[in-house]
Motif scaffolding. Structure first.
Motif, short mmCIF file in Angstrom:
data_model
loop_
_atom_site.label_atom_id
_atom_site.label_comp_id
_atom_site.label_asym_id
_atom_site.label_seq_id
_atom_site.Cartn_x
_atom_site.Cartn_y
_atom_site.Cartn_z
N SER A 48 13.40 -4.01 3.01
CA SER A 48 13.62 -2.64 2.59
C SER A 48 12.28 -1.92 2.57
N ASN A 49 12.32 -0.60 2.47
CA ASN A 49 11.08 0.17 2.44
C ASN A 49 10.32 -0.07 1.13
N LEU A 51 7.93 0.84 -1.80
CA LEU A 51 7.58 2.08 -2.47
C LEU A 51 6.25 1.96 -3.23
N GLN A 72 13.02 0.47 -1.80
CA GLN A 72 14.09 1.47 -1.78
C GLN A 72 15.42 0.88 -2.22
#
Length: 345
Positions: A48-49, A51, A72
């Motif tokens: 996932s991205n 952060l 994310q």
């Protein structure tokens, strides 16, 4: 993210590392993403991205993770292990913490040495749901991640700050040991037990002299009272050493001399010692001797407790071998050389 230049001076080793690691991941966002991708891909899950990273987040009054990677689609609770872990390690508290987070949350353990995790914990339903562990062929025999694999990710980047952090990781003994047979010695219990078996020739030699010796821990040899004044000769492997003037790419084979506390003359004999010699059987093996870093303090102490008088070092690369017979001969030669030298002081 804390101001890295205003860190409290009283942070312990683990807290300081977490703060520096958070600072690096926050400033080099691509590295944070690469780290998340590494953890998820090796665990067989979708990434996932990335952060942000937060060291010692206030998400619980009872337990405080070393670091949380906020992504994310999920978060990752990171438990850092920087020292040798020889006892059972429980992850239950982190699983409970992950369970009650609003966002899906995983738990990851990253270690610098082998950890013994209760098999029942790993087989539990909560572990299956929340615990990330390697599922590929890279160190897959250990149910946790290794700092030396993270080191490889960091070391390939070109930014100056990352280069300096790589040097810091090297200082923290996180660099991989590039040895085809014994490279996992500090991480894999099976490799460590295999190393321990290589002491058999030295043990037989000592028993033939009427000297008591036994394997200790995973990879050490404990020799008790080989001389009336020498209470313990302890030989073990170590990633690093305390004396800054002794440098090697490989880890070390180390022998420590522990003298009976009331043997003042023998303790004084080792005071200030700084010598080196090669093994009679192999000129390529250089052994260096240093007095205890606290040897001046021992002069003022009284009592019968054993005193660390001196330490012998040599590069482990010079000792280990894929040829087990040769390696056992090297370990025996090192043991004999240290014992004979100590006896001559």
């Amino acid at each position: 993210m804390s101001n890295i230049f205003l860190l409290p001076p009283n942070l312990n080793k683990k807290e300081r590392f977490a703060a520096f690691w958070e600072y690096l991941l926050e400033n080099i966002h691509d590295l944070g993403q690469e780290f998340v991708d590494f953890l998820m891909q090796r665990s067989g899950k979708h990434s996932s991205n990335f952060l942000k990273a937060v060291s010692y987040p206030s998400i619980s009054d009872e337990i405080q993770p070393d670091l949380v990677l906020e992504c994310q689609d999920f978060d990752i609770i990171c438990d850092h292990r920087l020292e040798s872990e020889l006892s059972k390690h429980s992850l239950d508290a982190y699983f409970i913490l992950a369970k009650f987070q609003k966002k899906p949350t995983y738990v990851v353990l990253i270690s610098n040495s082998y950890c013994l995790i209760d098999p029942e914990i790993l087989a539990s339903e909560t572990a299956q749901r929340y615990y990330l562990k390697p599922r590929d062929d890279l160190n897959s025999s250990m149910p946790y991640f290794c700092w030396q694999d993270v080191y490889a990710i960091v070391a390939q980047r070109q930014e100056r700050i990352v280069h300096e952090f790589t040097e810091y990781m090297h200082f923290m003994d996180m660099q991989p040991w590039q040895h085809s047979t014994w490279g996992q010695l500090f991480l894999n219990p099976d490799v460590a037990r295999n190393f321990s078996d290589q002491w058999s020739l030295a043990i037989d030699y000592l028993q033939g002299m009427g000297i008591s010796s036994k394997r200790s821990g995973y990879s050490a040899l404990e020799i008790v009272y080989p001389l009336p004044w020498l209470q313990l000769l302890y030989i073990h492997v170590s990633r690093s050493i305390q004396h800054n003037d002794l440098q090697a790419i490989s880890p070390y084979l180390v022998a420590t001399i522990w003298i009976k506390g009331d043997e003042i003359n023998q303790i004084r004999a080792f005071h200030g010692i700084s010598e080196q010699f090669t093994l009679p059987e192999n000129d390529d093996v250089l052994i260096e001797i240093r007095a205890s870093l606290a040897d001046g303090l021992w002069m003022m102490k009284t009592g019968n407790r054993p005193k660390l008088a001196a330490t012998y070092y040599t590069s482990l690369d010079r000792i280990v071998s894929s040829d087990r017979e040769q390696m056992q001969q090297n370990l025996l030669a090192f043991t004999k050389a240290v014992f004979n030298h100590a006896k001559s002081i």
